[in-house]
Enzyme design. Structure first.
Site, mmCIF file in Angstrom:
data_model
loop_
_atom_site.group_PDB
_atom_site.id
_atom_site.type_symbol
_atom_site.label_atom_id
_atom_site.label_comp_id
_atom_site.label_asym_id
_atom_site.label_seq_id
_atom_site.Cartn_x
_atom_site.Cartn_y
_atom_site.Cartn_z
ATOM 1 N N SER A 181 -3.928 -1.434 9.369
ATOM 2 C CA SER A 181 -3.151 -2.444 8.641
ATOM 3 C C SER A 181 -4.004 -3.444 7.873
ATOM 4 O O SER A 181 -3.454 -4.316 7.189
ATOM 5 C CB SER A 181 -2.235 -3.200 9.614
ATOM 6 O OG SER A 181 -1.144 -2.385 10.002
ATOM 7 N N LYS A 184 -3.218 -3.916 4.262
ATOM 8 C CA LYS A 184 -2.240 -4.890 3.758
ATOM 9 C C LYS A 184 -2.891 -6.091 3.090
ATOM 10 O O LYS A 184 -2.225 -6.839 2.374
ATOM 11 C CB LYS A 184 -1.323 -5.334 4.900
ATOM 12 C CG LYS A 184 -0.453 -4.208 5.464
ATOM 13 C CD LYS A 184 0.449 -4.707 6.583
ATOM 14 C CE LYS A 184 1.394 -3.600 7.059
ATOM 15 N NZ LYS A 184 0.710 -2.593 7.874
ATOM 16 N N SER A 241 2.900 -7.766 10.087
ATOM 17 C CA SER A 241 2.369 -6.500 9.582
ATOM 18 C C SER A 241 3.477 -5.486 9.323
ATOM 19 O O SER A 241 3.341 -4.291 9.622
ATOM 20 C CB SER A 241 1.354 -5.928 10.577
ATOM 21 O OG SER A 241 0.503 -5.007 9.968
ATOM 22 N N LYS A 343 -5.999 -11.091 9.090
ATOM 23 C CA LYS A 343 -5.161 -9.927 9.350
ATOM 24 C C LYS A 343 -5.748 -9.067 10.459
ATOM 25 O O LYS A 343 -6.969 -8.943 10.586
ATOM 26 C CB LYS A 343 -5.030 -9.097 8.063
ATOM 27 C CG LYS A 343 -3.984 -8.006 8.146
ATOM 28 C CD LYS A 343 -2.590 -8.573 8.060
ATOM 29 C CE LYS A 343 -1.537 -7.503 8.335
ATOM 30 N NZ LYS A 343 -1.529 -7.048 9.736
#
Length: 505
Positions: A181, A184, A241, A343
């Site tokens: 992820s 992202k 997420s 993140k």
């Protein structure tokens, strides 16, 4: 008055007034001396400069000294994202070489131009960086002993200073790995660009397609056929997420996820992310999804400084949508009040990943963790690296952008000299207490002819620590300098002739 009336008869004047002959000879001798001096000044290809006093120290010190307005951390149990499968084999790390610090980041306009082109190329382009704040003056306590970086469980990592671009510590930083992820971050960077250029707006309603609704993995639980504001979907991407939110925004920005992914890959090329490729907007399993810790550090710097107005989203701890409250999986937001992003990511193949950034006394560091063993361990490793960087390194701003550093001699120009400076705020990151060991030098062509164009590079500013080059930036002209009139140009021709004669002799 007699002299003025008889200038047409110099021989008669000198015959009747011997003192005039001596005065004329003195003037001629003075002009020759001036010619030699003017012709030989500033002709050295390199010159040493005196660095400013270390009053612009960005930061140093311990965590206990960090200044922050964040609330005290509140321990909260954080669930781990649902695992997914990814198949991708990391490439071996590239050989490390002596690095030279550089803080060049593309501007939003340059990214927009390059991503619109059919074949974008990686290019080092500038962007504004934060103004320096107050800090302690650099100590002069002799050589600083810097230990090796702490041992961490992650397969690969990089610790980098956000302002200077200096890599403080790294392990397998150029290894290609599944990003999970962390993909992202690029998804959000492209969305921020669309917002910056008014192609979309935070209040726009986004129709949730069945394709977005059916996307697996972590979700914010949007419902098919509903309309969700862009701001809510952004929160869903950053905080929880949400893969469903990613696909919905990709379709809203570019019409389809595949078109959006093309934007992601073109943007990666502009940012110089040479070992990165995206296959989707989510980071779900795909062998064509790969990146490296160093590439992610480049992307993170661009997120922070290209769209600073959007960076606040990455520090959100909670999100509620559709009556479902979910926490941010970045445990450091609870453990360390100086951490304000960014993140997390996890898949079976990628392991546990984290990009964390902290700001202590106006020094910002970025830690990229990839391939760790657990959500707890990735947070522990990232914090250990951040603490190491703040204990043993400090960042200084040497020169502000577009301010005079030196001046260069210009031939045939309207002005004898043109001021030179740097296009970007010039930072260096060095071991604590080593500021007095820095030496600055400038390389400029000794024979520069007008016209001079403002903003164009005419040399380089180099900073060395213990005789090793650690930072460099182009020296740009801060003003235009057009061609001079014919008489000034003729005089410069005379000076150049004298200069050539002087050096031959």
């Amino acid at each position: 008055m007699y002299y003025l009336q008889n200038l047409s008869t110099p021989k008669k004047l000198m015959h009747k007034h011997p003192k005039f002959k001596k005065a004329l000879f003195a003037v001629a001798l003075g002009l020759c001396s001036m010619s030699v001096v003017a012709a030989t000044e500033n002709t050295a290809a390199t010159a040493t400069i005196v660095l400013p006093q270390p009053t612009a120290l960005i930061a140093t010190g311990n965590l206990a000294e960090a200044k922050t307005t964040s609330a005290a951390p509140t321990p909260t149990p954080t669930p781990t994202p649902a695992p997914a499968q990814v198949t991708n084999t990391p490439a071996p790390a590239a050989n490390t070489t002596t690095q030279v610090q550089s803080n060049a980041i593309p501007t939003a306009a340059q990214i927009q131009t390059a991503t619109a082109a059919p074949t974008p190329a990686a290019m080092p382009m500038p962007t504004p960086v934060p103004k320096p704040g107050g800090g302690r003056a650099a100590a002069s306590t002799g050589p600083t002993i810097v230990p090796v970086p702490p041992e961490v469980q992650a397969k690969a990592y990089v610790l980098i200073d956000a302002d200077s671009g200096y890599v403080v510590a790294q392990k397998n930083a150029d290894s290609k790995m599944a990003p999970a992820s962390l993909t992202k971050l690029m998804t959000m960077f492209v969305i921020s660009g669309a917002l910056e250029n008014n192609r979309i707006h935070l209040t726009d309603p986004v129709l949730i397609s069945e394709n977005a609704w059916r996307t697996g993995g972590s979700r914010m639980f949007v419902q098919v056929g509903t309309q969700v504001p862009v701001q809510d979907l952004i929160n869903g991407i950053v905080v929880v997420s949400g893969n469903d939110a990613c696909v919905a925004m990709a379709e809203h920005v570019a019409g389809s996820e595949s078109s959006f992914v093309d934007l992601m890959n073109k943007t990666a090329a502009v940012l110089g992310m040479q070992n990165t490729h995206y296959a989707d907007a989510t980071g779900l399993p795909d062998p064509q999804n790969y990146t490296t810790p160093i590439d992610l550090s480049k992307l993170t710097r661009a997120i922070i400084y290209t769209y600073p107005q959007d960076y606040q989203w990455y520090s959100q701890k909670w999100m509620t949508y559709n009556n479902i409250r979910q926490p941010n999986r970045n445990l450091l937001l609870w453990r360390d009040p100086t951490v304000d992003g960014l993140k997390t990511g996890h898949t079976d193949d990628a392991g546990y990943c984290l990009v964390a950034s902290a700001k202590r006394q106006n020094m910002r560091l970025i830690a990229v963790i990839m391939g760790d063993t657990s959500a707890h361990q990735r947070a522990t490793d990232a914090l250990a690296l951040l603490n190491y960087g703040y204990r043993f390194y400090e960042t200084h701003q040497l020169y502000a952008k577009n301010t005079k550093v030196t001046a260069m001699r210009v031939w045939f120009g309207k002005y004898k000299e043109t001021p030179l400076g740097v296009a970007q705020n010039f930072y260096v990151t060095i071991p604590v207490g080593q500021y007095n060991q820095l030496k600055g030098g400038i390389e400029v062509n000794p024979e520069v002819n007008a016209p001079i164009v403002k903003g164009q590079s005419y040399g380089n500013l180099e900073i060395r620590l213990n005789d090793q080059l650690i930072a460099t930036q182009p020296m740009i002209a801060l003003e235009n300098n057009p061609m001079a009139n014919v008489f000034s140009r003729l005089w410069d021709h005379v000076l150049i002739k004298v200069n050539n004669w002087f050096h031959r002799s």
